[in-house]
Scaffold this active site. Structure first.
Site, PDB file in Angstrom:
ATOM      1  N   ASN A 151       0.877  -1.179   0.000  1.00 25.23           N
ATOM      2  CA  ASN A 151       0.000   0.000   0.000  1.00 25.23           C
ATOM      3  C   ASN A 151       0.909   1.222   0.000  1.00 25.23           C
ATOM      4  O   ASN A 151       1.470   1.581   1.028  1.00 25.23           O
ATOM      5  CB  ASN A 151      -0.892  -0.023   1.255  1.00 25.23           C
ATOM      6  CG  ASN A 151      -1.683   1.265   1.412  1.00 25.23           C
ATOM      7  OD1 ASN A 151      -1.789   2.054   0.471  1.00 25.23           O
ATOM      8  ND2 ASN A 151      -2.242   1.486   2.595  1.00 25.23           N
ATOM      9  N   GLU A 199      -6.688   5.330   7.574  1.00 27.18           N
ATOM     10  CA  GLU A 199      -6.398   6.730   7.217  1.00 27.18           C
ATOM     11  C   GLU A 199      -7.588   7.350   6.497  1.00 27.18           C
ATOM     12  O   GLU A 199      -7.867   8.546   6.640  1.00 27.18           O
ATOM     13  CB  GLU A 199      -5.120   6.805   6.366  1.00 27.18           C
ATOM     14  CG  GLU A 199      -3.883   6.602   7.230  1.00 27.18           C
ATOM     15  CD  GLU A 199      -2.708   5.963   6.515  1.00 27.18           C
ATOM     16  OE1 GLU A 199      -2.677   5.949   5.270  1.00 27.18           O
ATOM     17  OE2 GLU A 199      -1.804   5.475   7.220  1.00 27.18           O
ATOM     18  N   LYS A 254       0.141   4.285  -0.417  1.00 30.72           N
ATOM     19  CA  LYS A 254      -0.455   5.526   0.090  1.00 30.72           C
ATOM     20  C   LYS A 254      -0.178   6.659  -0.910  1.00 30.72           C
ATOM     21  O   LYS A 254      -0.210   6.419  -2.109  1.00 30.72           O
ATOM     22  CB  LYS A 254       0.059   5.826   1.498  1.00 30.72           C
ATOM     23  CG  LYS A 254      -0.087   4.594   2.396  1.00 30.72           C
ATOM     24  CD  LYS A 254       0.162   4.850   3.839  1.00 30.72           C
ATOM     25  CE  LYS A 254      -0.069   3.560   4.623  1.00 30.72           C
ATOM     26  NZ  LYS A 254       0.028   3.725   6.051  1.00 30.72           N
ATOM     27  N   GLU A 265      -5.827  -4.309  10.778  1.00 27.35           N
ATOM     28  CA  GLU A 265      -4.784  -3.304  10.951  1.00 27.35           C
ATOM     29  C   GLU A 265      -5.050  -2.505  12.215  1.00 27.35           C
ATOM     30  O   GLU A 265      -5.796  -1.519  12.191  1.00 27.35           O
ATOM     31  CB  GLU A 265      -4.781  -2.344   9.756  1.00 27.35           C
ATOM     32  CG  GLU A 265      -4.460  -3.006   8.440  1.00 27.35           C
ATOM     33  CD  GLU A 265      -3.746  -2.041   7.502  1.00 27.35           C
ATOM     34  OE1 GLU A 265      -2.653  -2.368   7.056  1.00 27.35           O
ATOM     35  OE2 GLU A 265      -4.280  -0.953   7.250  1.00 27.35           O
TER      36      GLU A 265
HETATM   37  P1  PGA Z   1       2.657   0.634   7.731  1.00 27.57           P
HETATM   38  O1  PGA Z   1       1.213   0.854   7.071  1.00 27.57           O
HETATM   39  O2  PGA Z   1       3.183  -0.689   7.181  1.00 27.57           O
HETATM   40  O3  PGA Z   1       3.484   1.807   7.261  1.00 27.57           O
HETATM   41  O4  PGA Z   1       2.474   0.600   9.198  1.00 27.57           O
HETATM   42  C1  PGA Z   1       0.330  -0.222   6.890  1.00 27.57           C
HETATM   43  C2  PGA Z   1      -0.953   0.283   6.281  1.00 27.57           C
HETATM   44  O5  PGA Z   1      -1.349   1.409   6.600  1.00 27.57           O
HETATM   45  O6  PGA Z   1      -1.597  -0.415   5.473  1.00 27.57           O
END
Ligand code: PGA
Length: 253
Positions: free
Chosen positions: A9, A96, A11, A166
């Site tokens: 992911n 998020e 983002k 998560e």
């Molecule tokens: P992270 O994010 O691996 O940076 O903790 C995971 C996610 O938000 O899917």
């Protein structure tokens, strides 16, 4: 050997050119031949990622979608558009999006139905806040998130459903849930899926863990029977580090 799923992911990182460059560097580093691997870039970089992945066995996914097929929804993309762009997967309800963009359990449900309608594999994210874990209500939160997300969906429709647990306190913080915490949450989610969508689907359900997954903890996480893969944020941005994660099977040997 079970087919697990490893998802990047990205983002809001990587331009189209950076996405293509990542794929060029990443593909030769993969030794994992048995698990599914999917990259979810920002929407604008999906075409460059799909083109760069051509001829490989990897898939691409979107990070969000709108539940309508088309319409006056400035800034949104729909499920049929995601399919047309060459994606097989879509992330839904990431924390998020819940925290910053007003996503609710109800919109997650609408998006999930839209994704299933067009044959996308939805990756529905659920997880508790730190305050909720400390208050001892993790199970209630997970049950609520799941039961609303699965409204008006049948087990037959939901065959492609994938869930990512998560815990919000583990995302981008460097804190990872212990494999045991993750496995317990997965068991709660599986029970909720069984209630809403039937036992058969619940038993086959692919469940990912997400939250500070990195090369140093992937082997331990994947050793849990209840964990069928990972949703990786920060550590998926560098080809070397994401390759070390997807190659967890050889790290074990
Ligand atoms: P992270 O994010 O691996 O940076 O903790 C995971 C996610 O938000 O899917």
């Amino acid at each position: 050997m079970r087919t697990n799923l490893l998802v990047a992911n990205w983002k809001m990182y990587k331009t189209p050119a950076q996405a293509a460059e990542f794929v060029r560097e990443f593909l030769p580093k993969i030794s994992n031949k048995s698990d599914e691997i999917v990259i979810c870039p920002p929407a604008i970089s999906i075409p460059a990622t799909v083109t760069a992945l051509e001829g490989s066995r990897l898939g691409a996914g979107a990070q969000n979608l709108h539940w309508e097929k088309e319409g006056a929804f400035t800034g949104e993309i729909s499920a049929p558009m995601i399919v047309a762009a060459g994606c097989s997967h879509v992330i839904i309800g990431h924390s998020e999006r819940r925290q910053y963009f007003g996503e609710t359990d109800t919109t997650v449900n609408k998006k999930l139905r839209a994704a299933l309608d067009v044959g996308l594999t939805p990756i529905v994210c659920v997880g508790e806040l730190l305050e909720e874990r400390e208050a001892g209500i993790t199970d209630d939160v997970l049950r609520r998130q799941c039961s609303i997300a699965f409204r008006e969906i049948s087990g037959e429709q939901a065959r492609k459903l994938t869930i990512a647990y998560e815990p919000v306190w583990a995302i981008g913080t460097g804190r990872t849930a212990t494999p045991q915490i993750a496995a317990e949450a997965h068991a709660t989610i599986r029970a909720e899926v069984a209630k809403a969508l039937g036992d058969e689907l619940a038993q086959k359900l692919c469940m990912l863990y997400g939250g500070s997954v990195k090369p140093e903890n992937i082997v331990e996480l994947m050793a849990e029977e209840e964990i069928n893969g990972a949703l990786v944020g920060g550590a998926s941005l560098d080809p070397k580090s994401f390759a070390a994660i997807v190659n967890y099977r050889s790290a074990k040997a």
